[in-house]
Design a protein around this motif. Sequence first.
Motif, mmCIF file in Angstrom:
data_model
loop_
_atom_site.group_PDB
_atom_site.id
_atom_site.type_symbol
_atom_site.label_atom_id
_atom_site.label_comp_id
_atom_site.label_asym_id
_atom_site.label_seq_id
_atom_site.Cartn_x
_atom_site.Cartn_y
_atom_site.Cartn_z
ATOM 1 N N LYS A 83 0.829 -1.206 0.000
ATOM 2 C CA LYS A 83 0.000 0.000 0.000
ATOM 3 C C LYS A 83 0.860 1.252 0.000
ATOM 4 O O LYS A 83 0.578 2.226 -0.716
ATOM 5 N N GLN A 84 1.923 1.251 0.798
ATOM 6 C CA GLN A 84 2.806 2.405 0.869
ATOM 7 C C GLN A 84 3.592 2.589 -0.432
ATOM 8 O O GLN A 84 3.793 3.705 -0.903
ATOM 9 N N LEU A 85 4.043 1.487 -1.018
ATOM 10 C CA LEU A 85 4.747 1.568 -2.296
ATOM 11 C C LEU A 85 3.829 2.099 -3.395
ATOM 12 O O LEU A 85 4.246 2.890 -4.240
ATOM 13 N N TYR A 86 2.579 1.654 -3.374
ATOM 14 C CA TYR A 86 1.589 2.126 -4.339
ATOM 15 C C TYR A 86 1.365 3.634 -4.189
ATOM 16 O O TYR A 86 1.347 4.384 -5.172
ATOM 17 N N GLY A 87 1.199 4.077 -2.926
ATOM 18 C CA GLY A 87 0.992 5.498 -2.678
ATOM 19 C C GLY A 87 2.202 6.335 -3.046
ATOM 20 O O GLY A 87 2.068 7.428 -3.613
ATOM 21 N N ALA A 88 3.401 5.830 -2.738
ATOM 22 C CA ALA A 88 4.625 6.559 -3.079
ATOM 23 C C ALA A 88 4.782 6.698 -4.585
ATOM 24 O O ALA A 88 5.227 7.740 -5.077
ATOM 25 N N PHE A 89 4.426 5.651 -5.314
ATOM 26 C CA PHE A 89 4.523 5.696 -6.772
ATOM 27 C C PHE A 89 3.601 6.788 -7.329
ATOM 28 O O PHE A 89 4.001 7.569 -8.201
ATOM 29 N N LYS A 90 2.381 6.851 -6.832
ATOM 30 C CA LYS A 90 1.430 7.847 -7.312
ATOM 31 C C LYS A 90 1.921 9.264 -7.021
ATOM 32 O O LYS A 90 1.832 10.151 -7.874
ATOM 33 N N GLU A 91 2.465 9.480 -5.816
ATOM 34 C CA GLU A 91 2.954 10.809 -5.470
ATOM 35 C C GLU A 91 4.156 11.196 -6.324
ATOM 36 O O GLU A 91 4.305 12.352 -6.714
ATOM 37 N N THR A 92 5.025 10.220 -6.599
ATOM 38 C CA THR A 92 6.190 10.496 -7.429
ATOM 39 C C THR A 92 5.764 10.908 -8.832
ATOM 40 O O THR A 92 6.285 11.872 -9.407
ATOM 41 N N LYS A 93 4.802 10.188 -9.402
ATOM 42 C CA LYS A 93 4.336 10.503 -10.744
ATOM 43 C C LYS A 93 3.657 11.876 -10.783
ATOM 44 O O LYS A 93 3.799 12.622 -11.755
ATOM 45 N N LYS A 94 2.931 12.201 -9.727
ATOM 46 C CA LYS A 94 2.279 13.508 -9.690
ATOM 47 C C LYS A 94 3.302 14.627 -9.583
ATOM 48 O O LYS A 94 3.155 15.687 -10.186
ATOM 49 N N SER A 95 4.348 14.402 -8.774
ATOM 50 C CA SER A 95 5.373 15.428 -8.605
ATOM 51 C C SER A 95 6.165 15.652 -9.880
ATOM 52 O O SER A 95 6.701 16.734 -10.123
ATOM 53 N N TYR A 144 6.363 11.459 0.294
ATOM 54 C CA TYR A 144 5.668 10.338 0.911
ATOM 55 C C TYR A 144 6.513 9.775 2.056
ATOM 56 O O TYR A 144 7.705 9.539 1.895
ATOM 57 N N HIS A 145 5.875 9.594 3.183
ATOM 58 C CA HIS A 145 6.588 9.127 4.375
ATOM 59 C C HIS A 145 6.332 7.633 4.579
ATOM 60 O O HIS A 145 5.199 7.212 4.789
ATOM 61 N N PHE A 146 7.400 6.850 4.494
ATOM 62 C CA PHE A 146 7.289 5.416 4.704
ATOM 63 C C PHE A 146 7.319 5.093 6.194
ATOM 64 O O PHE A 146 8.030 5.733 6.970
ATOM 65 N N GLN A 147 6.539 4.083 6.563
ATOM 66 C CA GLN A 147 6.539 3.594 7.938
ATOM 67 C C GLN A 147 6.935 2.126 7.943
ATOM 68 O O GLN A 147 6.555 1.372 7.048
ATOM 69 N N ASN A 148 7.686 1.724 8.980
ATOM 70 C CA ASN A 148 7.956 0.301 9.110
ATOM 71 C C ASN A 148 6.704 -0.400 9.614
ATOM 72 O O ASN A 148 5.720 0.249 9.989
#
Length: 341
Positions: A126-138, A237-241
Amino acid sequence: MVNIRRYISSHFTKTFLMIFIPFFLIISLIYLVKIASLTQKIQISFSELLLLYSYSLPNIIFYTIPLSFIAALTNTLLKLSQDNELIALYALGLNAQKMLRSIFILGLLFSLLLLGISFLGMPMSKQLYGAFKETKKSEAKFNIVPGKLGQKFGDYYIYIKEKEKNNEMFHDLVIYNRTKQNEEQFFSSKKGKLLNNNHTASLLLEEGYGYTYSEKRLQQAQYKTLEVYDSKRKYDYHFQNIVSYWVVAKTDKHRMGKVLFYLFVSFIPFLSIYLVASFAMINPRYQANHSFMIIFTTTFFLYLIASSLQKWGNFYLLSIVSITVFIFGKVLFQKRVSRYF
């Protein structure tokens, strides 16, 4: 006894794969359609689409396994019953309880697998998916479609007539924005292009007019170049363990509901065995095959409990409900099957 357990496990495994693979493909198709819809907002390549699909695999597997397990167990036991194979095993002195031992081992293994997927794989994906979307938007690689209304760039609505195929140059642009309730902005331009400087998206307009309208006045300005920025807030995007991700459940009611839902759904393969066996281990001479009703009723009953726990449950209630479901299934199994076989 070992050969009989292997025999039953072999039947179950073949049936499980025959059911799991179609379910997996159907749910995968749903997720692919969902991922493909992102192309309305961001531009992604085919390899990136496959990458996003790989991030969805834990979710697909998690929701496919419980249903496949229930369906496979139902069909396996009913087939063995209708082929009189269970009757033959009863005649050899084996009781119904012992025949289920190998299934309980499989159910336990599937439950452990689901626990691992839900509490380890799904948070990370879920976090990788969200990070990918934010990266593409940026990166501002927006797929602005020529001739389509209702597209947005930040807070601005944008319409373009043409787009050059070889680059990001647009022709005949119109931009609209309502800054306040009684104030509006309107820009028109002969051409423009997307820019991305230090992860800040902007749209460079060339040779056009700008209008600002309010109740009292209308202002007009002509420009050679005008840069419009995406005013929406950008953030990294902030990753959490895993521990940090789930410890939030102590204060976050929504996250706690997810924990309870994932826990109970993970237990479904183990908890459903007695419930399914109570109606699937039959005497074919006196009892009919109701496989669909068994699968539907068991799945609906267990997922109804899981959804209720997600909304109103806690760990204490989860423990009580899980134990109650297991005991209820065992009592039902003893009354309908064990007392006869």
